[in-house]
Design an enzyme around this catalytic site. Structure first.
Site, PDB file in Angstrom:
ATOM      1  N   TYR A  64      -1.092  -0.472  10.271  1.00 54.72           N
ATOM      2  CA  TYR A  64      -1.227  -0.828   8.855  1.00 54.72           C
ATOM      3  C   TYR A  64       0.023  -0.421   8.070  1.00 54.72           C
ATOM      4  CZ  TYR A  64      -3.432  -1.216   4.229  1.00 54.72           C
ATOM      5  OH  TYR A  64      -3.740  -1.565   2.935  1.00 54.72           O
ATOM      6  N   SER A  68       0.854  -1.187   0.000  1.00 54.23           N
ATOM      7  CA  SER A  68       0.000   0.000   0.000  1.00 54.23           C
ATOM      8  C   SER A  68       0.890   1.237   0.000  1.00 54.23           C
ATOM      9  CB  SER A  68      -0.892   0.003   1.246  1.00 54.23           C
ATOM     10  OG  SER A  68      -1.482   1.279   1.454  1.00 54.23           O
TER      11      SER A  68
END
Length: 243
Positions: free
Chosen positions: A151, A138
């Site tokens: 994350y 990501s």
């Protein structure tokens, strides 16, 4: 076209996972897709592609389950040519308010799960020269995000793992690359887009979120047997994400 390739999509039941499976199938690949708890979407897809799609339940956080899964694929003589690790969860919370469990859950799935899956699969994949591994990262892995300490850390770690694997597996001619999507329309991003859509879109050069199919198109391109000299790289599919 991807005729003759077997592709394993770990985490195939979410929006991006399904888009990956659908695109791979239309390109002619045989697809193995895993889910943890929600099998319906994949079973519905399998009803349309019964000859090309195999569906498996897998808990990536259970290392023994992953070992057994690798052994099962070997017994079935269906070791994949391409492994796509797409399993991931998000549990946003500012660092000062983040619980130990919230930190651990995200790291366990996004990072530790990748290791759990890769080790047993690569043991057999090593016999297939020219195999490929793609780790779905990501933009958060490089740029962070408010409330995304767990994350972002998991995705940065995943990219570091991939770069190390690319070095270790080069002698076996296994290519390892990372894909880093930006803001993609999905269940994972619908809350933040609902709360702060304008602010989010202002961070994207193209001024819109991406679609799962756009990420899937790029990954399928990299799966092509003609792509043979790229490894250890992170590719951003983010519409020009800005800090």
């Amino acid at each position: 076209m991807l005729d003759g390739l077997t592709v394993l999509v770990v985490g195939g039941s979410g929006d991006l996972g399904l888009a990956l499976c659908q695109k791979l199938l239309t390109k002619g690949a045989k697809v193995q897709a895993t889910y943890r708890t929600n099998a319906k979407a994949l079973e519905d897809l399998k009803s349309q592609w019964s000859d090309q799609l195999a569906v498996f339940q897998l808990d990536v956080c259970d290392s023994q389950s992953c070992i057994d899964f690798g052994d099962k694929l070997e017994e079935l003589e269906t070791i994949p040519n391409v492994l796509i690790y797409n399993a991931g969860v998000i549990e946003d919370m500012p660092i000062l308010g983040m619980s130990d469990d919230g930190w651990k859950r995200v790291l366990d799935v996004n990072l530790n799960g990748a290791l759990n899956v890769i080790r047993p699969i690569v043991k057999y994949m090593s016999f297939n020269r020219g195999s490929k591994i793609f780790l779905m990262s990501s933009v958060a892995g490089a740029k962070g995000g408010r409330g995304q300490g767990n994350y972002a850390a998991s995705k940065a770690g995943l990219e570091a793992l991939g770069r190390s694997l690319s070095i270790e597996l080069a002698r076996k001619e296994i290519l390892v690359n990372m894909i880093a999507p930006g803001v993609i329309e999905s269940k994972m991003t619908e809350d933040v887009l609902a709360r702060a859509k304008k602010k989010v879109l202002d961070t994207i050069t193209l001024g819109r979120p991406g679609k799962p199919e756009e990420v899937a198109n790029f990954v399928c391109h990299l799966c092509s047997p003609e792509i043979t000299y790229i490894t250890g790289q992170t590719f951003y599919v983010d519409g020009g994400f800005k800090l």
